[in-house]
Enzyme design. Structure first.
Site, PDB file in Angstrom:
ATOM      1  N   HIS A  14       0.895  -1.157   0.000  1.00  0.00           N
ATOM      2  CA  HIS A  14       0.000   0.000   0.000  1.00  0.00           C
ATOM      3  C   HIS A  14       0.931   1.203   0.000  1.00  0.00           C
ATOM      4  CE1 HIS A  14      -3.144   2.857   1.366  1.00  0.00           C
ATOM      5  NE2 HIS A  14      -2.135   3.361   2.067  1.00  0.00           N
ATOM      6  N   HIS A  66      -3.809  -0.908  -5.575  1.00  0.00           N
ATOM      7  CA  HIS A  66      -4.749   0.205  -5.842  1.00  0.00           C
ATOM      8  C   HIS A  66      -4.088   1.515  -6.287  1.00  0.00           C
ATOM      9  CE1 HIS A  66      -3.550   0.984  -1.716  1.00  0.00           C
ATOM     10  NE2 HIS A  66      -4.297   0.013  -1.236  1.00  0.00           N
ATOM     11  N   ASP A 139     -10.237  -3.814  -3.576  1.00  0.00           N
ATOM     12  CA  ASP A 139      -9.873  -3.224  -2.281  1.00  0.00           C
ATOM     13  C   ASP A 139     -11.094  -3.224  -1.356  1.00  0.00           C
ATOM     14  OD1 ASP A 139      -8.025  -2.168  -0.485  1.00  0.00           O
ATOM     15  OD2 ASP A 139      -8.494  -0.096  -1.015  1.00  0.00           O
TER      16      ASP A 139
END
Length: 264
Positions: A14, A66, A139
């Site tokens: 992340h 993401h 996600d």
């Protein structure tokens, strides 16, 4: 990264430089409208840049979760051109939504990384089309109504996406001719299993019979109250979409059929 490479495992990140994000909650432009603290988009790209350099040095497989900004897409494209072993994913909400949708204090729009600008959304779409961004990931982050009712400043990040990902992307990207159907299906099936060394993801003799059967000719309104997930926190409520799953088969056994109250 050195240990992950030796273990033949990807490093999945992340990407957020917290010295830049500084407890921000949404895109700075939206934050000004709502009166909350902004989260700089550069915090994502800065961490990706650092980890690209480390992946190049170590030879590790770096996977970026993401991706949401133009800068991030450009960095990943540059790294791939240099031969860095890097893969990445993009979410439905970063392909379809921008920060402009946040016009009032509603935490259903709060997600990390935040919804970004139109230039970022377009870059993510281009990156998905040219293979810079390899796969689709939702996600998926379910929260209770109580949690999400605390307002953008205090509510947890996240939105649900598992049940709406294919209908949304089929309806708003495939049906208009923006994304080829085989590209979307591949990014949700074969390519993820290939990246992470998982079984399945492809239809062939001897492969696990893991199948999702969808109807592309039936459109309906997205109603969170009809979700099978306990999570209802979606920004896509009341959108219309086709391409809903009507049957799911896992290892050759039917585990879901539309109209049933629950999964087996």
């Amino acid at each position: 990264m050195e240990r992950a490479k030796a273990a033949l495992l990807p490093v999945v990140i992340h990407s957020e430089d917290e010295t830049l994000s500084l407890d921000g909650v949404i895109h700075p432009d939206a934050a000004k409208r709502i009166g909350v603290k902004g989260l700089l988009p550069e915090s994502e790209a800065a961490m990706i840049a650092r980890d690209i350099l480390l992946a190049e040095r170590t030879g590790a497989h770096l996977h970026v979760c993401h991706v949401s900004t133009e800068q991030s897409v450009a960095l990943i494209r540059w790294a791939k051109a240099r031969g860095v072993r890097i893969t990445a994913e993009v979410t439905p909400h970063h392909l379809l939504l921008t920060e402009s949708i946040i016009t009032h204090d509603d935490a259903v729009f709060k997600v990390n990384p935040p919804l970004q600008g139109e230039r970022d959304r377009h870059a993510c779409l281009e990156g998905f089309l040219d293979g810079t961004l390899d796969i689709i990931a939702t996600d998926h982050a379910p929260h209770t109504r109580e949690e999400k009712s605390r307002g953008i400043a205090k509510a947890p990040f996240g939105m649900v996406g598992i049940e709406t990902v294919f209908p949304l992307l089929y309806t708003y990207l495939v049906a208009p001719g923006v994304v080829p159907l085989n590209r979307l299906v591949d990014a949700m099936t074969r390519r993820p299993t290939e990246l992470f060394g998982l079984p399945g993801g492809i239809i062939r003799p001897g492969a696990p019979a893991d199948l999702a059967i969808v109807r592309t000719d039936e459109e309906r309104r997205i109603d969170p109250e009809l979700f099978y997930s306990k999570g209802r926190n979606t920004p896509f409520a009341n959108w219309h979409a086709a391409g809903w799953t009507v049957r799911t088969i896992l290892r050759g056994r039917q585990i879901f059929e539309q109209g049933e109250e629950r999964y087996e």
